[in-house]
Scaffold this active site. Sequence first.
Site, PDB file in Angstrom:
ATOM      1  N   GLU A 105      37.217  45.283  41.724  1.00 43.75           N
ATOM      2  CA  GLU A 105      37.934  45.978  42.678  1.00 43.75           C
ATOM      3  C   GLU A 105      39.116  45.838  43.760  1.00 43.75           C
ATOM      4  OE1 GLU A 105      35.186  49.379  44.146  1.00 43.75           O
ATOM      5  OE2 GLU A 105      35.300  50.509  41.948  1.00 43.75           O
ATOM      6  N   GLU A 124      31.446  51.403  35.921  1.00 51.49           N
ATOM      7  CA  GLU A 124      31.236  51.608  37.515  1.00 51.49           C
ATOM      8  C   GLU A 124      31.678  53.554  36.813  1.00 51.49           C
ATOM      9  OE1 GLU A 124      31.638  50.909  41.430  1.00 51.49           O
ATOM     10  OE2 GLU A 124      31.345  48.983  40.644  1.00 51.49           O
TER      11      GLU A 124
HETATM   12  C1  FCB Z   1      32.163  51.432  44.239  1.00 53.88           C
HETATM   13  C2  FCB Z   1      32.077  50.337  44.495  1.00 53.88           C
HETATM   14  C3  FCB Z   1      30.416  49.961  44.477  1.00 53.88           C
HETATM   15  C4  FCB Z   1      29.785  51.109  45.476  1.00 53.88           C
HETATM   16  C5  FCB Z   1      30.656  52.281  44.161  1.00 53.88           C
HETATM   17  C6  FCB Z   1      30.165  53.489  44.846  1.00 53.88           C
HETATM   18  O1  FCB Z   1      34.198  51.225  44.542  1.00 53.88           O
HETATM   19  O2  FCB Z   1      32.449  49.080  43.664  1.00 53.88           O
HETATM   20  O3  FCB Z   1      29.787  49.075  44.710  1.00 53.88           O
HETATM   21  O4  FCB Z   1      30.183  51.058  45.766  1.00 53.88           O
HETATM   22  O5  FCB Z   1      31.801  52.397  44.518  1.00 53.88           O
END
Ligand code: FCB
Length: 462
Positions: free
Chosen positions: A163, A351
């Site tokens: 990210e 994620e």
């Molecule tokens: C993302 C991150 C991860 C976690 C989630 C909720 O931005 O990559 O580490 O904190 O959010």
Amino acid sequence: MSTAGAFPDGFLWGAATSSYQVEGAVDADGRAPSIWDTFTAERGLDSGADACDHYRRWAADADLMAGLNMTAYRFSLAWPRIVPQGTGAVNRAGLAHYDRMVDGLLERGITPVPTLYHWDLPQALQDRGGWTDRATTEAFAEYTDVCLDALGDRVPIWLTVNEPWVVSVLGYRLGLHAPGERDLRTSLLVAHHLLLAHGQAMGRIRERCPDARAGIPLSLFPNYPVSDDPADVAAARGSEGYTNRWYLDPVLRGRYPADTWDLFERLVGPLDFVQPGDLDLIGTRSDLLGVNYYTRRRIAAAPQDGLPWRVLPAQPGVPVTDSGWEDVPEAFHDLLVGLHREYDVPLLITENGGVWNAGPDPDGRVRDTGRVRALHGHLRALSRAVDDGARVLGYLHWSLLDNLEWAEGYAQRFGLVHVDHATQRRTVKDSARYYASVIAANRVLDPADHSAPAGSAGDDGP
Ligand code: FCB
């Protein structure tokens, strides 16, 4: 193509974590401080000093994953454990930890999916400028080589830099994440260096691990205009350039998007840190795109502001998580189908999740009904995206464990597995039981039938 609700054979199912958020053991086996140790200490925030003690408990946690039918685990390698000063001497003890963990995962039938960089930069590099210094991208390439040489014989999927948008914006524009700076130009410089680090790593992976698949995990937001007014529509497109295309286009097309480039140059002057050859490297062919999706952005025009748009708060009536983020599975579907149409690249959901803070009831069971509902909704959206042609390799839920949510600390719980941070006791939540049954079926199931414990509750203490 799948039949409705079913996923392709070999689809990867699992969960994700990152080193600083779960490992603890910050002084063990020669680890040196990272920028997050420094930042949390300076601001008096919850720190990762103990976190989930996953550094020591990883084998029990891997047993938990196997018990939940998971077939993949996304974790991150801690640079300050492996090359503690950022460059130079390799710490064999730190590397040995990940070596054992990779073997332990494989023994349990779990595919290891390591991320090379998930935000814990060695403090020694920060002292020399960190990501504002182009030399950090060279240090990252050197560290990547060390990781590939040690683990590359067993790791089939590598993720590079987690990210860059979040690092750039929260770390360097808004001052909310380490290292806490606030300057738009610096944030763009850092974003470029993070992309360059990704490109460096891709080159190394191609060379040393030609059979591995690799890509970058990006935070991606569908940006919707709040109205049909052309000004709002243009603002949403602008915001989408800022959050998504500024990263997608260089990685997948080898160029920055012209509209966003022009906007940034108007705001901060020439982006002369982009050097000849950089975009070729950044655009090194990816095998997959990591998709981190949490919520949408609703956008209104704000021509008087620096960045000429405004992100609106949650729309009344739309469900929200316990941290107030809109819970909109439909936007996940839109995002995946849009990525497929625009970029035609295999997607790995690296994620997806949300904050629901439910803890154990008196009977020991964690009834996180919000997460169960959201998981069901998002898996349905995912399966529809697959039916609509998106090539999706797997789904990794954020997160396996309740962990350190960066500057928000331990108050925000993202885990499928509850962690009592005083005792480190793990308790499988209803959402994890539901997820385990989905994995076993390889299709979306109705949660009403599948989240209750099969036998007695509380079968999962350390
Ligand atoms: C993302 C991150 C991860 C976690 C989630 C909720 O931005 O990559 O580490 O904190 O959010």
